[in-house]
Design an enzyme around this catalytic site. Structure first.
Site, short mmCIF file in Angstrom:
data_model
loop_
_atom_site.label_atom_id
_atom_site.label_comp_id
_atom_site.label_asym_id
_atom_site.label_seq_id
_atom_site.Cartn_x
_atom_site.Cartn_y
_atom_site.Cartn_z
N HIS A 78 -7.44 -5.77 0.24
CA HIS A 78 -6.23 -4.95 0.31
C HIS A 78 -5.40 -5.38 1.51
O HIS A 78 -5.71 -5.02 2.65
CB HIS A 78 -6.71 -3.49 0.48
CG HIS A 78 -5.63 -2.48 0.54
ND1 HIS A 78 -4.84 -2.18 -0.53
CD2 HIS A 78 -5.20 -1.69 1.56
CE1 HIS A 78 -3.98 -1.23 -0.19
NE2 HIS A 78 -4.18 -0.92 1.07
N SER A 102 0.82 -1.19 0.00
CA SER A 102 0.00 0.00 0.00
C SER A 102 0.86 1.26 0.00
O SER A 102 1.71 1.41 -0.87
CB SER A 102 -0.96 -0.06 1.19
OG SER A 102 -2.04 0.77 0.93
C1 GTR Z 1 -5.12 4.63 1.83
C2 GTR Z 1 -4.54 5.35 0.66
C3 GTR Z 1 -3.90 4.36 -0.25
C4 GTR Z 1 -3.06 3.37 0.50
C5 GTR Z 1 -3.62 2.98 1.86
C6 GTR Z 1 -2.66 2.24 2.80
O1 GTR Z 1 -5.82 5.42 2.65
O2 GTR Z 1 -5.57 6.02 0.06
O3 GTR Z 1 -3.17 5.02 -1.24
O4 GTR Z 1 -1.77 3.84 0.61
O5 GTR Z 1 -4.07 4.06 2.53
O6 GTR Z 1 -1.51 2.60 2.97
O7 GTR Z 1 -3.11 1.27 3.37
#
Ligand code: GTR
Length: 413
Positions: free
Chosen positions: A389, A248
């Site tokens: 995710h 991420s």
């Molecule tokens: C979210 C962001 C993403 C990703 C995520 C994370 O809020 O929008 O780009 O980086 O965080 O790091 O889990």
């Protein structure tokens, strides 16, 4: 779904040989880093380390090391901890440096939990809201983001958790793969209101940054390069087989790090999405405008001009992915990760893989793989894990197996 009627800048830019690409690569990196992530102020620095603990862990058949790493400039010194697990083998082992996006205790750096399980339409509506709030949100991004999304703590202790998919020490020790991890937030806190307060501070970064000065993603990427210097000093590790990996926000940082630091043999941005492996043009879910509404401190101030203007960027994310060539690039996605947009991540990797054709490889297929399948073509790989995710043991195994195949010369071109 990625739109098809787009004009996407050509990564090869007419290069027909690897030598021509290598000149272009240097220009691409310079321009992209300046515009998007920002540059580290040009100050000489030194990296040193001190091992605080070295213990044999019998149940893992491994050695655990806890190290403190110090970076020093003329403006001061900054120290952060690094956790290491090395499988006991009679040969040097490959290893990965994880830029860890989880924390040991509750901190502001968390995945906004309301994004989890949301349908694409709902996420799109949230992004739209974020964009329309752009001005207001920018005044206090950290508070606004948590107010809009809420937070769900995911805790991980790098020194004592062996069975966490983000950091699957037990599984990787069995595979003979060394693990090195540090918390991104220990190098530089993920908080716009506190930036700079870690490593960035000893490089003279101030609250008001100049247009092309580094943001937090570039600081984390730099921290991983410093950690690599230490890992090269470990006699148990094959210094030609060190990967950098992150998920991420830290997947974006890992990609930036691996693209810039050729000392890394392999790079895995996992779930890196917007401003990571995903093409910005035509992307669904998170966009350049919404990401900067919540996280302006991640980027160079100059990048703000491209919010809502993806089409005007002189590059796209496949340029950064291609800067890894001819080394190993492996992109990982989760099939339900609508915010990151797996289709755009695959397209980024696939378009970047054209650069590896200059080194005699075939490049990735246009078709995405089925869920829980990896595509490996020489040094470029992509896998789609079934699910949301996150970084999981499956993702680590895909990287480790890809590195193995390349080392043994069994990866099809
Ligand atoms: C979210 C962001 C993403 C990703 C995520 C994370 O809020 O929008 O780009 O980086 O965080 O790091 O889990």
């Amino acid at each position: 779904m990625h739109k098809t009627d787009l004009t996407i800048p050509d990564v090869l830019g007419g290069c027909e040989t690897a030598a021509a690409w290598e000149c272009r690569r240097a220009d691409i990196l310079e321009n992209l880093v300046q515009t998007e992530y920002g540059k580290r102020p040009d100050l000489p620095y030194e990296v040193s380390w001190s091992e605080r603990l070295r213990a044999s862990i019998d149940e893992l058949n491994a050695v655990h090391i806890h190290t403190e790493l110090t970076v020093r400039t003329e403006l001061g010194a900054y120290t952060f901890p690094v956790a290491v697990f090395l499988p006991k083998r009679d040969r040097k082992v490959p290893a990965a440096v994880l830029i860890c996006s989880q924390s040991k205790s509750i901190q502001p750096m968390q995945l906004p939990s309301v994004m989890a399980g949301k349908r694409p339409q709902e996420l799109a509506a949230m992004a739209k809201q974020a964009v329309s709030n752009f001005r207001t949100v920018l005044e206090n991004p950290a508070r606004s983001a948590s107010a809009m999304f809420g937070t769900k703590p995911v805790l991980l202790d790098l020194d004592s958790d062996y069975d966490n998919g983000h950091w699957p020490v037990r599984a990787m020790m069995k595979r003979g793969f060394g693990m090195v991890g540090f918390y991104a937030a220990d190098a530089e806190p993920d908080d716009a209101a506190r930036y700079p307060s870690g490593l960035a501070k000893i490089f003279g970064t101030e609250k008001e940054r100049s247009p092309h000065e580094w943001g937090v993603l570039a600081v984390w990427a730099f921290a991983a390069s410093c950690v690599r210097q230490y890992v090269c000093s470990l006699e148990e590790v094959d210094e030609k087989q060190i990967a950098v990996i992150g998920h991420s926000r830290c997947g974006k940082a890992a990609l930036l790090c691996g693209a810039s630091d050729t000392g890394f043999a392999a790079v895995m941005p996992n779930g890196s999405g917007c401003c990571g492996a995903a093409l910005s043009r035509g992307k669904s879910g998170e966009s350049i405008a919404s990401i900067q509404a919540f996280f302006p401190h991640w980027f160079a101030p100059s990048f703000r001009q491209y919010a809502g203007r993806e089409g005007e960027l002189p590059f796209d994310q496949h340029f950064l992915l291609a800067a890894v060539a001819p080394r190993l690039l492996h992109v990982g996605s989760g099939s339900e990760d609508f915010w990151a947009d797996p289709r755009s991540e695959h397209l980024g990797a696939q378009l970047a893989s054209r650069v590896w054709t200059l080194y005699g490889e075939d490049g990735l297929p246009v078709q995405m793989p089925e869920a829980d399948t990896a595509q490996v073509c020489g040094h470029v790989g992509y896998h789609l894990r079934r699910g949301p995710h996150k970084l999981d043991t499956y993702d680590w195994i895909c990287l480790q197996e890809h590195m193995n195949r390349v080392r043994e010369g069994t990866a099809e071109k």
